[in-house]
Design a protein around this motif. Structure first.
Motif, PDB file in Angstrom:
ATOM      1  N   ALA A 104      21.400 -56.653  41.852  1.00 24.37           N
ATOM      2  CA  ALA A 104      20.363 -55.608  41.847  1.00 24.37           C
ATOM      3  C   ALA A 104      20.678 -54.575  42.936  1.00 24.37           C
ATOM      4  CB  ALA A 104      18.987 -56.228  42.067  1.00 24.37           C
ATOM      5  N   PRO A 105      21.460 -53.544  42.573  1.00 22.61           N
ATOM      6  CA  PRO A 105      21.772 -52.515  43.573  1.00 22.61           C
ATOM      7  C   PRO A 105      20.542 -51.699  43.938  1.00 22.61           C
ATOM      8  CG  PRO A 105      22.745 -51.962  41.447  1.00 22.61           C
ATOM      9  CD  PRO A 105      22.096 -53.300  41.291  1.00 22.61           C
ATOM     10  N   SER A 106      20.426 -51.419  45.227  1.00 25.77           N
ATOM     11  CA  SER A 106      19.272 -50.634  45.682  1.00 25.77           C
ATOM     12  C   SER A 106      19.579 -49.148  45.549  1.00 25.77           C
ATOM     13  CB  SER A 106      18.929 -50.982  47.130  1.00 25.77           C
ATOM     14  OG  SER A 106      20.038 -50.749  47.959  1.00 25.77           O
ATOM     15  N   GLY A 107      18.590 -48.409  45.117  1.00 23.32           N
ATOM     16  CA  GLY A 107      18.736 -46.961  45.010  1.00 23.32           C
ATOM     17  C   GLY A 107      18.693 -46.287  46.364  1.00 23.32           C
ATOM     18  N   ASN A 108      17.830 -46.793  47.240  1.00 17.08           N
ATOM     19  CA  ASN A 108      17.639 -46.192  48.562  1.00 17.08           C
ATOM     20  C   ASN A 108      17.361 -47.316  49.549  1.00 17.08           C
ATOM     21  OD1 ASN A 108      17.077 -44.560  50.723  1.00 17.08           O
ATOM     22  ND2 ASN A 108      15.445 -43.412  49.724  1.00 17.08           N
ATOM     23  N   HIS A 109      18.423 -47.887  50.087  1.00 17.40           N
ATOM     24  CA  HIS A 109      18.336 -49.069  50.945  1.00 17.40           C
ATOM     25  C   HIS A 109      17.712 -48.702  52.295  1.00 17.40           C
ATOM     26  CE1 HIS A 109      19.498 -52.684  53.072  1.00 17.40           C
ATOM     27  NE2 HIS A 109      19.970 -53.199  51.956  1.00 17.40           N
ATOM     28  N   PRO A 110      16.614 -49.351  52.692  1.00 11.92           N
ATOM     29  CA  PRO A 110      15.900 -48.974  53.912  1.00 11.92           C
ATOM     30  C   PRO A 110      16.583 -49.366  55.223  1.00 11.92           C
ATOM     31  CG  PRO A 110      14.852 -50.863  52.907  1.00 11.92           C
ATOM     32  CD  PRO A 110      15.933 -50.411  51.956  1.00 11.92           C
ATOM     33  N   LEU A 111      17.499 -50.321  55.191  1.00 15.19           N
ATOM     34  CA  LEU A 111      18.101 -50.787  56.435  1.00 15.19           C
ATOM     35  C   LEU A 111      19.540 -50.310  56.629  1.00 15.19           C
ATOM     36  CD1 LEU A 111      16.738 -54.458  56.526  1.00 15.19           C
ATOM     37  CD2 LEU A 111      15.850 -52.442  57.693  1.00 15.19           C
ATOM     38  N   LYS A 112      20.067 -49.549  55.695  1.00 15.85           N
ATOM     39  CA  LYS A 112      21.436 -49.049  55.819  1.00 15.85           C
ATOM     40  C   LYS A 112      21.421 -47.697  56.509  1.00 15.85           C
ATOM     41  CE  LYS A 112      23.698 -52.299  53.717  1.00 15.85           C
ATOM     42  NZ  LYS A 112      24.683 -53.120  54.317  1.00 15.85           N
ATOM     43  N   ARG A 113      22.222 -47.585  57.550  1.00 15.97           N
ATOM     44  CA  ARG A 113      22.297 -46.328  58.296  1.00 15.97           C
ATOM     45  C   ARG A 113      23.402 -45.416  57.771  1.00 15.97           C
ATOM     46  NH1 ARG A 113      18.432 -47.989  60.888  1.00 15.97           N
ATOM     47  NH2 ARG A 113      18.144 -49.023  62.857  1.00 15.97           N
ATOM     48  N   GLU A 114      24.460 -46.026  57.200  1.00 13.87           N
ATOM     49  CA  GLU A 114      25.557 -45.205  56.708  1.00 13.87           C
ATOM     50  C   GLU A 114      25.207 -44.572  55.362  1.00 13.87           C
ATOM     51  OE1 GLU A 114      26.526 -49.257  54.889  1.00 13.87           O
ATOM     52  OE2 GLU A 114      25.849 -48.625  56.850  1.00 13.87           O
ATOM     53  N   LYS A 115      25.887 -43.508  55.062  1.00 12.40           N
ATOM     54  CA  LYS A 115      25.658 -42.807  53.803  1.00 12.40           C
ATOM     55  C   LYS A 115      26.167 -43.663  52.647  1.00 12.40           C
ATOM     56  CE  LYS A 115      26.643 -38.376  51.595  1.00 12.40           C
ATOM     57  NZ  LYS A 115      25.373 -38.210  50.977  1.00 12.40           N
ATOM     58  N   LEU A 116      25.369 -43.788  51.629  1.00  9.80           N
ATOM     59  CA  LEU A 116      25.742 -44.584  50.464  1.00  9.80           C
ATOM     60  C   LEU A 116      26.519 -43.736  49.464  1.00  9.80           C
ATOM     61  CD1 LEU A 116      22.423 -46.531  49.716  1.00  9.80           C
ATOM     62  CD2 LEU A 116      24.392 -47.305  51.039  1.00  9.80           C
ATOM     63  N   LEU A 117      27.444 -44.386  48.766  1.00  7.74           N
ATOM     64  CA  LEU A 117      28.079 -43.737  47.622  1.00  7.74           C
ATOM     65  C   LEU A 117      26.988 -43.415  46.614  1.00  7.74           C
ATOM     66  CD1 LEU A 117      31.087 -46.180  47.062  1.00  7.74           C
ATOM     67  CD2 LEU A 117      31.241 -43.834  47.913  1.00  7.74           C
ATOM     68  N   PRO A 118      27.182 -42.404  45.786  1.00  6.15           N
ATOM     69  CA  PRO A 118      26.184 -42.142  44.745  1.00  6.15           C
ATOM     70  C   PRO A 118      25.957 -43.392  43.882  1.00  6.15           C
ATOM     71  CG  PRO A 118      27.769 -40.349  44.863  1.00  6.15           C
ATOM     72  CD  PRO A 118      28.281 -41.457  45.758  1.00  6.15           C
ATOM     73  N   LEU A 119      24.731 -43.581  43.451  1.00  2.00           N
ATOM     74  CA  LEU A 119      24.372 -44.773  42.671  1.00  2.00           C
ATOM     75  C   LEU A 119      25.284 -44.941  41.458  1.00  2.00           C
ATOM     76  CD1 LEU A 119      22.494 -47.172  42.127  1.00  2.00           C
ATOM     77  CD2 LEU A 119      21.000 -45.595  40.896  1.00  2.00           C
TER      78      LEU A 119
END
Length: 144
Positions: free
Chosen positions: A36-51
């Motif tokens: 279950a990939p998160s769309g907007n992870h609350p605890l990640k500080r680094e920039k996420l790759l696009p979903l």
């Protein structure tokens, strides 16, 4: 059905995620493991790759695992993704399933930071795995 839920940013998916899913699948005798990939992870500080990229990479990686699936229940990027809300959605949509929320041991030190973590512990079996893929003989509950 016994379903393992492995949530996270999967930014990107790595061998540790797959090893944990495989260990859980066999040790807990699960019918399926849902990533279950998160769309907007609350605890990640680094920039996420696009979903879309994360989903594509996940799909490619899971191609050889017939009992591993992708759940899109937590992919809304307009609001923060919380594990308790993911579990609540899944419990409502699939009341006939028995859910096991799968995490690595490194998560335990962060658990108190999770949104509504006590509710989560009351509503799902939280299964903690070591880096070596070992599963302790008990499930973490709200009383521990």
């Amino acid at each position: 059905m016994k379903i393992g839920i492995l949530g996270g940013s999967f930014n990107p998916l790595h061998n540790g995620h797959l090893a944990l899913a495989q260990a859980a699948y066999y040790q807990l005798q699960l019918d399926e493991v849902w990533f279950a990939p998160s769309g907007n992870h609350p605890l990640k500080r680094e920039k996420l790759l696009p979903l879309e990229e994360r989903l594509d990479l996940l799909e490619q990686a899971l191609d050889n695992f017939p009992d591993f699936r992708i759940s899109l229940a937590d992919t809304d990027s307009d609001k923060l993704s919380y594990s308790d809300q993911l579990v609540n959605k899944l419990l409502k949509k699939y009341p006939e399933h028995d859910f096991f929320f799968l995490v690595g041991q490194d998560i335990l030190s962060e658990l108190h930071n999770w949104h509504n973590y006590k509710w989560l512990l009351d509503h799902v079996k939280l299964c903690v795995f070591t880096r070596m893929g070992n599963f302790p003989e008990h499930h973490l509950t709200n009383e521990e």
